[in-house]
Design an enzyme around this catalytic site. Sequence first.
Site, PDB file in Angstrom:
ATOM      1  N   GLU A  59       0.853  -1.190   0.000  1.00  0.00           N
ATOM      2  CA  GLU A  59       0.000   0.000   0.000  1.00  0.00           C
ATOM      3  C   GLU A  59       0.888   1.238   0.000  1.00  0.00           C
ATOM      4  O   GLU A  59       1.861   1.316   0.751  1.00  0.00           O
ATOM      5  CB  GLU A  59      -0.908   0.020   1.237  1.00  0.00           C
ATOM      6  CG  GLU A  59      -1.723   1.317   1.339  1.00  0.00           C
ATOM      7  CD  GLU A  59      -2.730   1.326   2.493  1.00  0.00           C
ATOM      8  OE1 GLU A  59      -2.716   0.392   3.324  1.00  0.00           O
ATOM      9  OE2 GLU A  59      -3.523   2.289   2.553  1.00  0.00           O
ATOM     10  N   ASN A 118      -4.541   5.141  -1.859  1.00  0.00           N
ATOM     11  CA  ASN A 118      -5.717   5.669  -1.165  1.00  0.00           C
ATOM     12  C   ASN A 118      -6.307   6.827  -1.952  1.00  0.00           C
ATOM     13  O   ASN A 118      -5.590   7.734  -2.364  1.00  0.00           O
ATOM     14  CB  ASN A 118      -5.332   6.152   0.235  1.00  0.00           C
ATOM     15  CG  ASN A 118      -4.960   5.000   1.147  1.00  0.00           C
ATOM     16  OD1 ASN A 118      -5.824   4.299   1.663  1.00  0.00           O
ATOM     17  ND2 ASN A 118      -3.659   4.777   1.307  1.00  0.00           N
ATOM     18  N   ASP A 180     -11.729   0.372   2.212  1.00  0.00           N
ATOM     19  CA  ASP A 180     -10.762   0.537   3.305  1.00  0.00           C
ATOM     20  C   ASP A 180     -11.498   0.719   4.636  1.00  0.00           C
ATOM     21  O   ASP A 180     -12.650   1.128   4.654  1.00  0.00           O
ATOM     22  CB  ASP A 180      -9.921   1.794   2.999  1.00  0.00           C
ATOM     23  CG  ASP A 180      -8.580   1.774   3.704  1.00  0.00           C
ATOM     24  OD1 ASP A 180      -8.325   0.868   4.523  1.00  0.00           O
ATOM     25  OD2 ASP A 180      -7.767   2.683   3.429  1.00  0.00           O
ATOM     26  N   GLU A 237      -5.927  -5.410   8.296  1.00  0.00           N
ATOM     27  CA  GLU A 237      -5.028  -4.262   8.468  1.00  0.00           C
ATOM     28  C   GLU A 237      -4.504  -4.189   9.895  1.00  0.00           C
ATOM     29  O   GLU A 237      -5.198  -4.575  10.835  1.00  0.00           O
ATOM     30  CB  GLU A 237      -5.816  -2.963   8.265  1.00  0.00           C
ATOM     31  CG  GLU A 237      -6.020  -2.535   6.863  1.00  0.00           C
ATOM     32  CD  GLU A 237      -6.442  -1.071   6.834  1.00  0.00           C
ATOM     33  OE1 GLU A 237      -5.653  -0.266   6.343  1.00  0.00           O
ATOM     34  OE2 GLU A 237      -7.546  -0.748   7.309  1.00  0.00           O
TER      35      GLU A 237
HETATM   36  P1  C2E Z   1      -5.164   3.660   5.954  1.00  0.00           P
HETATM   37  O1  C2E Z   1      -5.292   3.740   4.481  1.00  0.00           O
HETATM   38  O2  C2E Z   1      -6.192   2.870   6.661  1.00  0.00           O
HETATM   39  O3  C2E Z   1      -3.710   3.111   6.219  1.00  0.00           O
HETATM   40  C1  C2E Z   1      -3.354   2.313   7.303  1.00  0.00           C
HETATM   41  C2  C2E Z   1      -2.679   3.097   8.394  1.00  0.00           C
HETATM   42  O4  C2E Z   1      -2.376   2.217   9.484  1.00  0.00           O
HETATM   43  C3  C2E Z   1      -1.349   3.711   7.976  1.00  0.00           C
HETATM   44  O5  C2E Z   1      -1.192   4.921   8.714  1.00  0.00           O
HETATM   45  C4  C2E Z   1      -0.342   2.661   8.462  1.00  0.00           C
HETATM   46  O6  C2E Z   1       0.944   3.178   8.664  1.00  0.00           O
HETATM   47  C5  C2E Z   1      -0.987   2.236   9.760  1.00  0.00           C
HETATM   48  N1  C2E Z   1      -0.587   0.885  10.169  1.00  0.00           N
HETATM   49  C6  C2E Z   1      -0.245  -0.153   9.376  1.00  0.00           C
HETATM   50  N2  C2E Z   1       0.040  -1.250  10.102  1.00  0.00           N
HETATM   51  C7  C2E Z   1      -0.137  -0.905  11.397  1.00  0.00           C
HETATM   52  C8  C2E Z   1      -0.002  -1.630  12.651  1.00  0.00           C
HETATM   53  O7  C2E Z   1       0.334  -2.811  12.694  1.00  0.00           O
HETATM   54  N3  C2E Z   1      -0.269  -0.937  13.778  1.00  0.00           N
HETATM   55  C9  C2E Z   1      -0.659   0.369  13.766  1.00  0.00           C
HETATM   56  N4  C2E Z   1      -0.892   0.959  14.944  1.00  0.00           N
HETATM   57  N5  C2E Z   1      -0.791   1.077  12.617  1.00  0.00           N
HETATM   58  C10 C2E Z   1      -0.548   0.436  11.441  1.00  0.00           C
HETATM   59  P2  C2E Z   1      -0.636   6.244   8.030  1.00  0.00           P
HETATM   60  O8  C2E Z   1       0.448   5.929   7.061  1.00  0.00           O
HETATM   61  O9  C2E Z   1      -0.352   7.200   9.135  1.00  0.00           O
HETATM   62  O10 C2E Z   1      -1.895   6.738   7.207  1.00  0.00           O
HETATM   63  C11 C2E Z   1      -3.071   7.137   7.860  1.00  0.00           C
HETATM   64  C12 C2E Z   1      -4.202   7.322   6.906  1.00  0.00           C
HETATM   65  O11 C2E Z   1      -3.964   8.454   6.052  1.00  0.00           O
HETATM   66  C13 C2E Z   1      -4.427   6.157   5.954  1.00  0.00           C
HETATM   67  O12 C2E Z   1      -5.163   5.153   6.596  1.00  0.00           O
HETATM   68  C14 C2E Z   1      -5.200   6.826   4.844  1.00  0.00           C
HETATM   69  O13 C2E Z   1      -6.566   6.898   5.172  1.00  0.00           O
HETATM   70  C15 C2E Z   1      -4.616   8.215   4.841  1.00  0.00           C
HETATM   71  N6  C2E Z   1      -3.658   8.332   3.711  1.00  0.00           N
HETATM   72  C16 C2E Z   1      -2.362   7.979   3.652  1.00  0.00           C
HETATM   73  N7  C2E Z   1      -1.843   8.261   2.430  1.00  0.00           N
HETATM   74  C17 C2E Z   1      -2.865   8.789   1.701  1.00  0.00           C
HETATM   75  C18 C2E Z   1      -2.976   9.271   0.349  1.00  0.00           C
HETATM   76  O14 C2E Z   1      -2.035   9.260  -0.475  1.00  0.00           O
HETATM   77  N8  C2E Z   1      -4.206   9.762  -0.028  1.00  0.00           N
HETATM   78  C19 C2E Z   1      -5.277   9.781   0.831  1.00  0.00           C
HETATM   79  N9  C2E Z   1      -6.434  10.273   0.376  1.00  0.00           N
HETATM   80  N10 C2E Z   1      -5.201   9.322   2.084  1.00  0.00           N
HETATM   81  C20 C2E Z   1      -4.013   8.838   2.517  1.00  0.00           C
HETATM   82 MG    MG Z   2      -5.616   2.484   3.015  1.00  0.00          MG
HETATM   83 MG    MG Z   3      -7.382   1.338   6.543  1.00  0.00          MG
HETATM   84 MG    MG Z   4      -7.707   4.810   7.432  1.00  0.00          MG
END
Ligand code: C2E
Ligand code: MG
Ligand code: MG
Ligand code: MG
Length: 277
Positions: A59, A118, A180, A237
Amino acid sequence: SIKGGYKSSCTFFDEQLLLQIHEEQDIVRKMDAAMTNGEFIVYLQPKMDLRVNSFHGAEALVRWNDPQKGLISPAVFIPIFERNRFIVKLDLMVFKSVCIMLSKWIQEGIQPLPISVNISLITLYHNDFLLHLTNIINRYQVPARLIELELTESIVFQNLEFVRDILLELKRKGFSIAIDDFGTGYSSLNVLQYFPADVIKLDRAFLMSKSNDETGKIVIASMVKLARDLNMKVVAEGVETEAQIDFLKQIDCEIAQGYYFAKPMPVAEYESLIKST
Ligand code: C2E
Ligand code: MG
Ligand code: MG
Ligand code: MG
């Protein structure tokens, strides 16, 4: 601050709010230059196929590498960008970076694994969204089947038909669609029937709350079975523990993503990881 000998909770709250407003203003003021300067960078988090114990793909998760503040989490800036619509630009930039990556791997003869991107609701609603995606994949000669678009569950509750039509169009072009954060909203099983999704991603909080008791386990197991009967793949996830992996295998959930395997990492790191296997 201490005023008149005591700290009022109200003052504290105002200060917090003020700080937040300042931070938001700072982000908005800097976003355009940040885009031009290439400060938004794409990290990749691997997904694992639990049945064969190998990589299933990754991802794309954006980070902001601010020269002063360092890496800023998307949780901080995405909600702001959704309010001022800068998110459209950012989502397209991430999409384009992923296409450039995939096309490079194809040229180098590396078997490219699918990457998911995403897409915010705001971006999906943008008039030229489909046109932009099509232009980008044509330009970089990337087959759409290598790209999965992740849409947050809440999306599907608004303008049902409109969203459904866009998703059908995306699927016709060859993209995969993932729902998602499944389980966080008021997900009904109808969502699975009505929306042409290929994948559902079980939210971390949902998995944690359900995998701890017997009833919860039955709910998840039934959901995974239903998804599979509807020909959808299930990705769990935020998997962090061995116990969670055991449970997922037990209920035939095929794909998992989480810190247990790997945190999101720079693209070069992911590249050497897949090359080494
Ligand atoms: P998401 O798409 O649901 O991504 C999963 C989030 O959970 C990611 O946070 C990831 O780093 C985190 N994660 C993965 N494995 C674990 C785990 O084992 N434990 C815990 N505690 N966390 C885990 P991240 O990278 O901070 O991203 C947060 C959210 O920001 C994403 O949730 C997504 O909704 C959004 N996002 C990130 N990149 C983009 C993008 O390019 N465009 C858009 N529109 N949204 C984005
Ligand atoms: Mg995602
Ligand atoms: Mg997610
Ligand atoms: Mg999310």
